[in-house]
Design a protein around this motif. Structure first.
Motif, PDB file in Angstrom:
ATOM      1  N   LYS A 295      94.692  94.725 -15.910  1.00  7.12           N
ATOM      2  CA  LYS A 295      94.115  93.445 -16.355  1.00  7.12           C
ATOM      3  C   LYS A 295      94.773  92.248 -15.673  1.00  7.12           C
TER       4      LYS A 295
ATOM      5  N   TYR B 161      88.546  89.109 -10.184  1.00 14.25           N
ATOM      6  CA  TYR B 161      87.404  88.621 -10.969  1.00 14.25           C
ATOM      7  C   TYR B 161      86.473  87.866 -10.032  1.00 14.25           C
TER       8      TYR B 161
ATOM      9  N   VAL C  46      93.517  86.043 -10.886  1.00 11.98           N
ATOM     10  CA  VAL C  46      93.931  86.845 -12.045  1.00 11.98           C
ATOM     11  C   VAL C  46      95.426  87.128 -11.947  1.00 11.98           C
TER      12      VAL C  46
ATOM     13  N   ASN D 207      91.968  89.821 -16.535  1.00 13.29           N
ATOM     14  CA  ASN D 207      90.594  90.307 -16.407  1.00 13.29           C
ATOM     15  C   ASN D 207      90.347  91.270 -17.559  1.00 13.29           C
ATOM     16  N   ASP D 208      90.158  90.701 -18.740  1.00 14.47           N
ATOM     17  CA  ASP D 208      90.023  91.475 -19.970  1.00 14.47           C
ATOM     18  C   ASP D 208      89.278  90.616 -20.987  1.00 14.47           C
ATOM     19  N   GLU D 209      88.072  91.042 -21.346  1.00 14.90           N
ATOM     20  CA  GLU D 209      87.229  90.246 -22.242  1.00 14.90           C
ATOM     21  C   GLU D 209      87.753  90.188 -23.668  1.00 14.90           C
ATOM     22  N   GLN D 210      88.768  90.956 -23.970  1.00 11.48           N
ATOM     23  CA  GLN D 210      89.398  90.877 -25.286  1.00 11.48           C
ATOM     24  C   GLN D 210      90.011  89.495 -25.501  1.00 11.48           C
ATOM     25  N   TYR D 211      90.293  88.803 -24.404  1.00  7.77           N
ATOM     26  CA  TYR D 211      90.948  87.494 -24.470  1.00  7.77           C
ATOM     27  C   TYR D 211      89.979  86.360 -24.149  1.00  7.77           C
ATOM     28  N   PHE D 212      88.701  86.582 -24.395  1.00  7.39           N
ATOM     29  CA  PHE D 212      87.692  85.556 -24.112  1.00  7.39           C
ATOM     30  C   PHE D 212      87.649  84.513 -25.225  1.00  7.39           C
TER      31      PHE D 212
ATOM     32  N   SER E  25      91.130  85.232 -20.798  1.00  2.00           N
ATOM     33  CA  SER E  25      90.302  85.913 -19.804  1.00  2.00           C
ATOM     34  C   SER E  25      89.882  84.970 -18.689  1.00  2.00           C
TER      35      SER E  25
ATOM     36  N   SER F  34      87.035  84.955 -17.456  1.00  4.46           N
ATOM     37  CA  SER F  34      85.694  84.481 -17.818  1.00  4.46           C
ATOM     38  C   SER F  34      85.750  83.232 -18.688  1.00  4.46           C
ATOM     39  N   SER F  35      86.829  83.058 -19.474  1.00  4.16           N
ATOM     40  CA  SER F  35      86.987  81.843 -20.277  1.00  4.16           C
ATOM     41  C   SER F  35      87.122  80.624 -19.378  1.00  4.16           C
TER      42      SER F  35
END
Length: 318
Positions: A92, A97, A107, A171-176, A231, A233-234
């Motif tokens: 991660k 990303y 990342v 790089n982990d959507e758990q942290y979005f 993340s 993505s955030s």
């Protein structure tokens, strides 16, 4: 600003009665007027983001008081301190990303995000967010008005402030988190935005150092002492939101350089946190200690009424 925010730290610069704004900025009628971030951290929190942290390209030394040159997008940027989360064996922190909106992001890197707030921004309108940030901070304030207000520095500290929060990108959507636009993330379950260091300082940026001060001072800083994972993505969602604003914010879609750590002699001595504020409130609320009553003198027989005499100046006295 860009000082030490380690718990218990207090700067050496005597600022008299000047106090940071310790309530929420919303309570002070301030709104966020910009968001931008720096490569590595400008602030220093021992054990959280410091010279012992790590990232894909290491961390800053503690400190050499060396200038860090500001760089535009695409140029080499001198980084600041780093968090301790990075693990090159954990995917991660290393899996690339596909960035769609932010530029020059990576990342595994540490970034310090700043949300300038102001009570004289164009709050609640389509012009609220501005780049550069000082356009938003002073949007509804003429230079004449600013000069009049700045006579009392407390007026500035009570009406202009910055949220600072530090992240390691994963790089982990758990942290979005879907909304990084409106200020510091508050999430008590993950201890985010709960350990805040308050002090007054100035705006930052690598054009400022321990010899060249910022003219935008004294403003309030509210800085999260903890480092958090977030993340990629955030951040990319944040950049997308920035591109949707009326003002052109493309010059804040990449990490800016980190200024050098501020010397102790230039950091205000008015630091506060939840513990010190609670102690001060308790001391103020505590009833004043009463002095023990003096022992009553034995009762004497009433004295005979004295005949009045004439005082100097013709006034009667007993």
């Amino acid at each position: 600003a860009g000082g030490n925010v380690t718990k218990g730290y207090v700067g050496d610069l005597d600022v008299g009665d000047l106090k940071p704004h310790t309530a929420s900025y919303f309570q002070g009628d301030m709104c966020p007027v910009n968001v931008h971030w720096h490569l590595g951290t400008e602030h220093y929190s021992y054990g959280q983001y410091d010279e012992n942290g790590n990232g894909p390209h290491g961390t800053a030394k503690r400190p050499e008081w060396a200038n860090r040159d500001l760089a535009a997008a695409g140029e080499k940027v001198r980084g600041g301190f780093h968090c301790h989360h990075y693990d090159e064996e954990d995917e991660k922190f290393t899996k690339p990303y596909d960035w769609k909106y932010c530029t020059n992001m990576e990342v595994g890197e540490t970034y310090e995000v700043h949300w300038p707030h102001s009570s004289v921004g164009d709050c609640g309108t389509v012009n609220q967010y501005q780049t550069p940030f000082y356009d938003g901070v002073f949007c509804n304030l003429s230079m004449e008005q600013f000069a009049a207000i700045a006579v009392d520095p407390q007026n500035i500290a009570s009406n202009v402030g910055v949220h600072g929060q530090v992240f390691t990108v994963v790089n982990d959507e758990q942290y979005f988190y879907p909304d990084m636009m409106r200020g510091m993330i508050i999430d008590k379950q993950r201890n985010m935005g709960t350990d805040i260091h308050y002090y007054t300082g100035s705006t930052t940026g690598t054009s400022r150092n321990n010899e060249m001060c910022s003219q935008y001072a004294p403003i309030t800083w509210q800085v999260d002492r903890q480092c958090h994972m977030i993340s990629a993505s955030s951040f990319d969602k944040l950049c997308q939101d920035m591109l949707l604003q009326r003002d052109d914010m493309k010059d804040d879609l990449y990490p800016h350089g980190s200024r050098e750590l501020v010397m102790d002699s230039l950091v205000a001595n008015n630091a506060a946190d939840a513990d010190s504020l609670a102690a001060a409130a308790a001391a103020e609320a505590a009833p004043a200690e009463e002095a023990p009553a003096a022992e009553a003198a034995p009762e004497e027989a009433p004295a005979a009424e004295a005949a009045p005499e004439v005082a100097r100046g013709g006034n009667l006295r007993a």
